[in-house]
Each structure stands twice: as structure tokens, then as C-alpha cells.
Design an enzyme around this catalytic site. Structure first.
Site, mmCIF file in Angstrom:
data_model
loop_
_atom_site.group_PDB
_atom_site.id
_atom_site.type_symbol
_atom_site.label_atom_id
_atom_site.label_comp_id
_atom_site.label_asym_id
_atom_site.label_seq_id
_atom_site.Cartn_x
_atom_site.Cartn_y
_atom_site.Cartn_z
ATOM 1 C CE LYS A 278 -45.620 -20.934 47.860
ATOM 2 N NZ LYS A 278 -46.559 -19.797 47.869
HETATM 3 C C1 5RP Z 1 -48.540 -16.977 50.968
HETATM 4 C C2 5RP Z 1 -48.214 -17.768 49.811
HETATM 5 C C3 5RP Z 1 -47.917 -17.046 48.550
HETATM 6 O O1 5RP Z 1 -48.792 -17.560 47.610
HETATM 7 C C4 5RP Z 1 -46.493 -17.279 48.170
HETATM 8 O O2 5RP Z 1 -45.645 -16.780 49.139
HETATM 9 C C5 5RP Z 1 -46.137 -16.807 46.782
HETATM 10 O O3 5RP Z 1 -46.089 -15.497 46.747
HETATM 11 P P1 5RP Z 1 -44.738 -14.648 46.702
HETATM 12 O O4 5RP Z 1 -44.162 -14.875 45.331
HETATM 13 O O5 5RP Z 1 -45.217 -13.236 46.909
HETATM 14 O O6 5RP Z 1 -43.796 -15.150 47.762
HETATM 15 O O7 5RP Z 1 -48.202 -18.960 49.843
HETATM 16 O O8 5RP Z 1 -48.389 -17.788 52.061
#
Ligand code: 5RP
Length: 293
Positions: free
Chosen positions: A203
Site C-alpha cells: 500500500k
Molecule cells: C492506517 C491505515 C489505513 O488503513 C490507511 O491509511 C487507509 O486509510 P485511508 O484511506 O483513510 O488513508 O493503514 O494506518
């Protein structure tokens, strides 16, 4: 006595048709074992090759985040529109019905809060619990450039090793410190390090300049976080641009559950991710669905 029937035998063995050996649809994942591939196929839709992950794990370090105060009331109705739910075991066990058939990506690191240094995380869930909970991947926060960079990378490699033993993929979640530049150079560095060390997918965040270079040099799929809440039309544009520049989907939280109409927003995001819908059309869809609520 069918086995002794010579005429039938040739037909049922299809001796003239070679068995198909299909490649796996997901970038960089063809040499994984069957269980890993099967779990990844429950996260990424094999038809589009992409995923809409609904991220609701924010509470693990920041408590009852706006929009997540009542996951039973605000989030459960959205689950049917997501491909995958990303969350903690606490919320999974206490609120999500075990009858769900959605794939689960479990947050497995933690140990810090917004009141302290966030990068000082540890592995917070035993592999046995991930197996018990039948999860499709384990999410590990990685703080490249952060104070506890090495510790967080070691958390990731440890989970990759243990997960590989049981066929459970690891999602590396790149976390960017407040004082770090969010640019292509940083995300190329962070995502590539995670991939080189064996993360099955990663991610990252979308950036306006050079996001395509981030996806191009990362050998496994990248999904984007939504980040802070922005307008619905801007969030749909961001998702569209990320997908068109090589992202394998979204792992979106606040821009869905803090939307004025979360159910409409997640459906509009789906249109962008799975059907390449243009952001303007997806925003029209959002407005139409919102008006129907
Ligand atoms: C928190 C995370 C969240 O899952 C990630 O940030 C995704 O959420 P957003 O779209 O609100 O940023 O990993 O650490």
C-alpha cells in the site's frame, strides 16, 4: 466396467487436448504457492485484476476515528460493496458477523498510539490467530525513513517468513512520517524495499508527479490509500489517476467512511477501479446514488 471399455477411454481422457497451464493474473505473483494465489484471488477480483479494499483499521493507533465510532452502524452496511475488509482482530471478532464471505486483511502490527512515536511498532498478532480467523492477508506497517525503520522492516520480513509457511500473503503498508517528502522518489524507495524483501503487495499513496514510475518499478501490485478526506470528486479523480497509472486498486478508508454518503461513494469508487469509469461519470453516479438514499 467403464475402464475396460476401449472406445470410451480415448474420449474421456481427451488425449488430443493438452492440459492448460494458466498463468496467474496478478503482477509478479505467478510463482507463489496455490494457497497464496487463492487468497490473493479473494482480495483482487480475477476479472478486473483489481481490488476495492475498505480500510477501517485506523482505531488501532488513533481510537474511534471520525466515521468509525460505530462500525456496526456505519461500516457493516458498506461491506457488501467492498472486495475486502481491512481491519483489526478486535473489530473483526466483536462486530463483523462470522457468516461474512468477504475476504479479510488483518492488521497484525501495533503497539503505539498517536500520543507517541508511531514507528515503534511490534508484531501484534500471532500467526495462529490469523489462521484461526481465516484471513486472506496480513497487513504490516513499514516506516521507511522513520525512527524505527529497521524494527518495522523486520516486523514485515518476519511476517512474510511466517505467512509463507502457511500460505498467507503479507501486505506492506508504507507509512510516511509527517516531516518526510511525499514524492515519487520516496515512494519508489519505500515500495521497492518492501517488494525486494518479499511483500506480496504494497500500500502506497498516490502522488501527482511520477506515480507511474512508482508502479512501474515495483514488481508486485500497489494499492493506494485514500489519505485525508478530500472532496468526493477529487477522491474519485485520485483513484482514477492511480488506476490508470498502474495501481492494482485502492485500500481506502476516510474518503469512503467520512463521505457525506459512504454507500454511494464506495460504489462510485468500485466503478472507477473495476470498470475504468471516468471520474466525472463516477461522480455523477455518486450523486445519483446519494439522492436515492
Ligand atoms: C492506517 C491505515 C489505513 O488503513 C490507511 O491509511 C487507509 O486509510 P485511508 O484511506 O483513510 O488513508 O493503514 O494506518
Amino acid at each position: 466396467m467403464a475402464d475396460l471399455d476401449g472406445a470410451k477411454e480415448a474420449k474421456s481422457f481427451y488425449t488430443d487436448i493438452p492440459q492448460k497451464t494458466e498463468g496467474f493474473f496478478l503482477k509478479g505473483s505467478d510463482s507463489l504457492d496455490w494457497g497464496m494465489k487463492n487468497r490473493l484471488s479473494r482480495i483482487f477480483n480475477p476479472e478486473s485484476g483489481r481490488t476495492v479494499m475498505l480500510a477501517v483499521d485506523h482505531g488501532y493507533f488513533q481510537g474511534p476515528t471520525t466515521g468509525l465510532e460505530r462500525i456496526d452502524i456505519n461500516i457493516l452496511p458498506l461491506v457488501k460493496y467492498a472486495d475486502t475488509l481491512m481491519l483489526t482482530r478486535g473489530i473483526l471478532r466483536s462486530i463483523v458477523p462470522a457468516s461474512t464471505t468477504k475476504s479479510i486483511v488483518l492488521r497484525v502490527t501495533g503497539g503505539t498510539s498517536i500520543l507517541k512515536e508511531l514507528s515503534n511498532e511490534e508484531i501484534a498478532v500471532d500467526i495462529e490467530d490469523s489462521i484461526r480467523l481465516n484471513v486472506c492477508a496480513m497487513a504490516v506497517q513499514v516506516f521507511i525513513g522513520g525512527e524505527y525503520e529497521k524494527q518495522s522492516i523486520t516486523n514485515m520480513t518476519r511476517m512474510i517468513d511466517i505467512g509463507t509457511r502457511y500460505g498467507i500473503p503479507t501486505l506492506a503498508v508504507t507509512a510516511v512520517g509527517k516531516d518526510m517528502a511525499r514524492d515519487a522518489r520516496y515512494f519508489r524507495l519505500a515500495t521497492r524495499i518492501c517488494a525486494e524483501l518479499g511483500a506480496h503487495y504494497i500500500k502506497s499513496y498516490y502522488i501527482e508527479d511520477g506515480f507511474d514510475t512508482v508502479t512501474a518499478c515495483c514488481p508486485v501490485p500497489i494499492v493506494i490509500a485514500g489519505g485525508k478526506k478530500i472532496s468526493e470528486s477529487d477522491a474519485l479523480k485520485m483513484a482514477y489517476n492511480a488506476i490508470q497509472q498502474g495501481a492494482g486498486g485502492v485500500d481506502m478508508g476516510r474518503n469512503i467512511f467520512q463521505s457525506e454518503c459512504p454507500a454511494a461513494m464506495i460504489q462510485a469508487v468500485r466503478a472507477v477501479v473495476h470498470h475504468n469509469e471516468k471520474p466525472e461519470k463516477a461522480f455523477d453516479l455518486y450523486k445519483t446514488l446519494k439522492n436515492q438514499q
